[in-house]
Design a protein around this motif. Structure first.
Motif, PDB file in Angstrom:
ATOM      1  N   PHE A 121      33.786  15.185  26.385  1.00 28.47           N
ATOM      2  CA  PHE A 121      34.142  14.513  25.131  1.00 28.47           C
ATOM      3  C   PHE A 121      33.971  15.399  23.906  1.00 28.47           C
ATOM      4  N   ASN A 122      33.163  16.428  23.991  1.00 30.01           N
ATOM      5  CA  ASN A 122      33.022  17.380  22.899  1.00 30.01           C
ATOM      6  C   ASN A 122      33.489  18.741  23.360  1.00 30.01           C
ATOM      7  N   PRO A 123      34.279  19.474  22.565  1.00 33.66           N
ATOM      8  CA  PRO A 123      34.835  18.985  21.302  1.00 33.66           C
ATOM      9  C   PRO A 123      36.034  18.073  21.522  1.00 33.66           C
ATOM     10  N   LYS A 124      36.460  17.418  20.463  1.00 31.07           N
ATOM     11  CA  LYS A 124      37.663  16.601  20.517  1.00 31.07           C
ATOM     12  C   LYS A 124      38.814  17.520  20.934  1.00 31.07           C
ATOM     13  N   PRO A 125      39.980  17.056  21.403  1.00 29.60           N
ATOM     14  CA  PRO A 125      40.476  15.694  21.217  1.00 29.60           C
ATOM     15  C   PRO A 125      40.229  14.757  22.397  1.00 29.60           C
ATOM     16  N   HIS A 126      39.471  15.175  23.434  1.00 27.11           N
ATOM     17  CA  HIS A 126      39.253  14.277  24.562  1.00 27.11           C
ATOM     18  C   HIS A 126      38.554  13.004  24.100  1.00 27.11           C
ATOM     19  N   SER A 127      39.121  11.854  24.440  1.00 22.59           N
ATOM     20  CA  SER A 127      38.471  10.601  24.047  1.00 22.59           C
ATOM     21  C   SER A 127      38.550   9.526  25.113  1.00 22.59           C
ATOM     22  N   SER A 128      39.390   9.713  26.149  1.00 24.74           N
ATOM     23  CA  SER A 128      39.520   8.681  27.180  1.00 24.74           C
ATOM     24  C   SER A 128      39.246   9.258  28.557  1.00 24.74           C
ATOM     25  N   LEU A 129      38.641   8.431  29.406  1.00 21.70           N
ATOM     26  CA  LEU A 129      38.243   8.850  30.746  1.00 21.70           C
ATOM     27  C   LEU A 129      38.435   7.681  31.701  1.00 21.70           C
ATOM     28  N   THR A 130      39.042   7.962  32.858  1.00 20.81           N
ATOM     29  CA  THR A 130      39.249   6.943  33.884  1.00 20.81           C
ATOM     30  C   THR A 130      38.137   7.012  34.921  1.00 20.81           C
ATOM     31  N   LEU A 131      37.589   5.854  35.279  1.00 19.39           N
ATOM     32  CA  LEU A 131      36.562   5.769  36.311  1.00 19.39           C
ATOM     33  C   LEU A 131      37.218   5.261  37.589  1.00 19.39           C
ATOM     34  N   VAL A 132      37.141   6.059  38.656  1.00 15.65           N
ATOM     35  CA  VAL A 132      37.873   5.793  39.895  1.00 15.65           C
ATOM     36  C   VAL A 132      36.896   5.664  41.053  1.00 15.65           C
ATOM     37  N   SER A 133      37.118   4.678  41.915  1.00 15.93           N
ATOM     38  CA  SER A 133      36.295   4.523  43.117  1.00 15.93           C
ATOM     39  C   SER A 133      37.191   4.296  44.325  1.00 15.93           C
ATOM     40  N   ALA A 134      36.636   4.562  45.503  1.00 18.71           N
ATOM     41  CA  ALA A 134      37.389   4.327  46.739  1.00 18.71           C
ATOM     42  C   ALA A 134      37.380   2.859  47.112  1.00 18.71           C
ATOM     43  N   GLU A 135      36.253   2.200  46.860  1.00 17.97           N
ATOM     44  CA  GLU A 135      36.110   0.797  47.224  1.00 17.97           C
ATOM     45  C   GLU A 135      35.151   0.124  46.243  1.00 17.97           C
ATOM     46  N   ASP A 136      34.853  -1.142  46.444  1.00 18.53           N
ATOM     47  CA  ASP A 136      33.866  -1.886  45.655  1.00 18.53           C
ATOM     48  C   ASP A 136      34.293  -2.059  44.200  1.00 18.53           C
ATOM     49  N   ALA A 137      35.235  -2.978  43.975  1.00 17.33           N
ATOM     50  CA  ALA A 137      35.740  -3.236  42.630  1.00 17.33           C
ATOM     51  C   ALA A 137      34.634  -3.684  41.688  1.00 17.33           C
ATOM     52  N   GLU A 138      33.755  -4.566  42.147  1.00  8.52           N
ATOM     53  CA  GLU A 138      32.700  -5.095  41.280  1.00  8.52           C
ATOM     54  C   GLU A 138      31.696  -4.011  40.905  1.00  8.52           C
ATOM     55  N   THR A 243      39.026   0.780  36.714  1.00 10.59           N
ATOM     56  CA  THR A 243      40.231   0.653  37.533  1.00 10.59           C
ATOM     57  C   THR A 243      39.985  -0.134  38.822  1.00 10.59           C
ATOM     58  N   ALA A 244      41.087  -0.514  39.455  1.00 14.99           N
ATOM     59  CA  ALA A 244      41.015  -1.115  40.786  1.00 14.99           C
ATOM     60  C   ALA A 244      40.666  -0.029  41.793  1.00 14.99           C
ATOM     61  N   PRO A 245      39.910  -0.358  42.838  1.00 15.93           N
ATOM     62  CA  PRO A 245      39.565   0.650  43.854  1.00 15.93           C
ATOM     63  C   PRO A 245      40.811   1.167  44.565  1.00 15.93           C
ATOM     64  N   MET A 246      40.750   2.432  44.982  1.00 11.69           N
ATOM     65  CA  MET A 246      41.927   3.077  45.550  1.00 11.69           C
ATOM     66  C   MET A 246      42.107   2.860  47.043  1.00 11.69           C
ATOM     67  N   ASP A 247      41.248   2.066  47.655  1.00 10.11           N
ATOM     68  CA  ASP A 247      41.393   1.832  49.091  1.00 10.11           C
ATOM     69  C   ASP A 247      42.530   0.863  49.411  1.00 10.11           C
ATOM     70  N   SER A 248      43.009   0.126  48.410  1.00 12.40           N
ATOM     71  CA  SER A 248      44.030  -0.890  48.677  1.00 12.40           C
ATOM     72  C   SER A 248      45.324  -0.681  47.903  1.00 12.40           C
ATOM     73  N   ASN A 249      45.294   0.119  46.824  1.00 17.28           N
ATOM     74  CA  ASN A 249      46.499   0.346  46.030  1.00 17.28           C
ATOM     75  C   ASN A 249      46.366   1.666  45.266  1.00 17.28           C
ATOM     76  N   ARG A 250      47.389   2.015  44.529  1.00 16.12           N
ATOM     77  CA  ARG A 250      47.397   3.284  43.799  1.00 16.12           C
ATOM     78  C   ARG A 250      47.388   3.075  42.283  1.00 16.12           C
ATOM     79  N   ASP A 251      46.980   1.891  41.841  1.00 17.99           N
ATOM     80  CA  ASP A 251      46.949   1.624  40.397  1.00 17.99           C
ATOM     81  C   ASP A 251      46.058   2.620  39.661  1.00 17.99           C
ATOM     82  N   ALA A 252      44.911   2.920  40.248  1.00 19.71           N
ATOM     83  CA  ALA A 252      43.940   3.788  39.575  1.00 19.71           C
ATOM     84  C   ALA A 252      44.492   5.182  39.347  1.00 19.71           C
ATOM     85  N   GLN A 253      45.263   5.703  40.292  1.00 19.04           N
ATOM     86  CA  GLN A 253      45.776   7.056  40.115  1.00 19.04           C
ATOM     87  C   GLN A 253      46.830   7.102  39.006  1.00 19.04           C
ATOM     88  N   ILE A 254      47.546   5.990  38.809  1.00 22.26           N
ATOM     89  CA  ILE A 254      48.491   5.913  37.699  1.00 22.26           C
ATOM     90  C   ILE A 254      47.747   5.965  36.369  1.00 22.26           C
TER      91      ILE A 254
END
Length: 297
Positions: A121-138, A243-254
């Protein structure tokens, strides 16, 4: 005295104990703005403070005009410190960064936060980050929520977005109705929405997933998603995408491909090495920067 009071030194009660001129960032005007004191009370306290040579907060307490809770609330505001909610709070008590700030999990979150601040996150301009898991949505959503709280506790304007349009997870954690309009409604042009400020964490906002859509991949891949997210994230210091876990769909990679960077969340003794390797390969092929992995907790 409560946990916050024990954390603050006595010298923090007032930065200038003898001088009667104070600005709006100091305790007196803040208590007046909160409706805890009247201008007449303020004059009384300042007179007592000057006469006895004590700090403003001590003078106010000695006159019985405010409570320790009032003082602690102002200290939390001045120091950008998030007070621990009461046990009656309806927020999910698994939000350890909020309910157990001195615990091992909260300390681990602060360590992770520090690494991300230094390396991404430092230095800018990075401000967004995706958290991805294989399973366990909760579990993944809970970690995202705790990490977002940890960033917000620094006083950084932090936005947490639930991009799990198939099975949203974050609303109940923050005691929000499940049927709130959110990301899916906004991207599909069904209605305009705005992130919700979380009362217990002043610098944290949540954009819910919204109505469960029949076409989540199309929504997350469309131009409206990228355009609107780009404009929205510019208003915040930190944006975390759950994101949704990647074990069931590819939403997270998008979602990760759109943000450009991802942190992998893994479950000890549960996440399979083969699954993790496959996720890493897919994300790298999409040009996503992988920052590392963190244990779900």
């Amino acid at each position: 005295m409560n946990d916050l009071a024990q954390r603050m030194t006595a010298n923090a009660l007032h930065s200038d104990p003898l001088h009667p001129t104070i600005n709006t960032n100091q305790m007196g005007p803040m208590l007046v703005a909160m409706g805890k004191l009247s201008p007449k009370n303020l004059t009384q306290i300042l007179a007592t403070q000057k006469k006895l040579g004590i700090r403003f907060g001590e003078a106010a307490l000695s006159l019985g005009l405010v409570s320790e809770d009032d003082i602690n609330t102002i200290l939390a505001e001045q120091f950008s410190y998030t007070q621990t909610p009461t046990v009656s709070s309806k927020l999910d008590h698994r939000l350890s960064a909020l309910f157990q700030p001195d615990g091992r999990q909260a300390e681990a979150l602060r360590n992770l936060r520090s690494e991300l601040m230094l390396r991404y996150f430092n230095p800018k301009p990075h401000s967004s980050l995706t958290l991805v898991s294989a399973e366990d949505a909760e579990g993944s959503a809970l970690t995202a929520a705790n990490l977002a709280i940890s960033f917000a506790q620094l006083g950084l304007r932090t936005l947490l977005i639930d991009t799990n349009l198939r099975a949203p997870q974050l609303n109940p954690m923050f005691n929000l109705p499940e049927n709130l309009p959110g990301l899916s409604d906004w991207v599909a042009n069904r209605t305009s929405v705005a992130p919700i400020n979380i009362d217990a964490v002043r610098s944290l906002w949540l954009l819910p997933a919204g109505t469960r859509a029949p076409n989540p991949q199309e929504l997350l891949s469309g131009k409206h998603y990228q355009e609107r997210l780009d404009a929205l994230t510019q208003r915040f210091d930190i944006t975390l995408l759950s994101t949704a876990p990647m074990d069931s769909n590819r939403d997270a990679q998008i979602v990760a491909a759109q943000s450009g960077a991802a942190l992998l969340l893994v479950r000890q003794h549960q996440t399979k090495t083969q699954s993790l390797a496959a996720i890493c390969q897919r994300l790298r092929e999409l040009g996503v920067r992988l920052l590392g992995s963190a244990l779900l907790g």
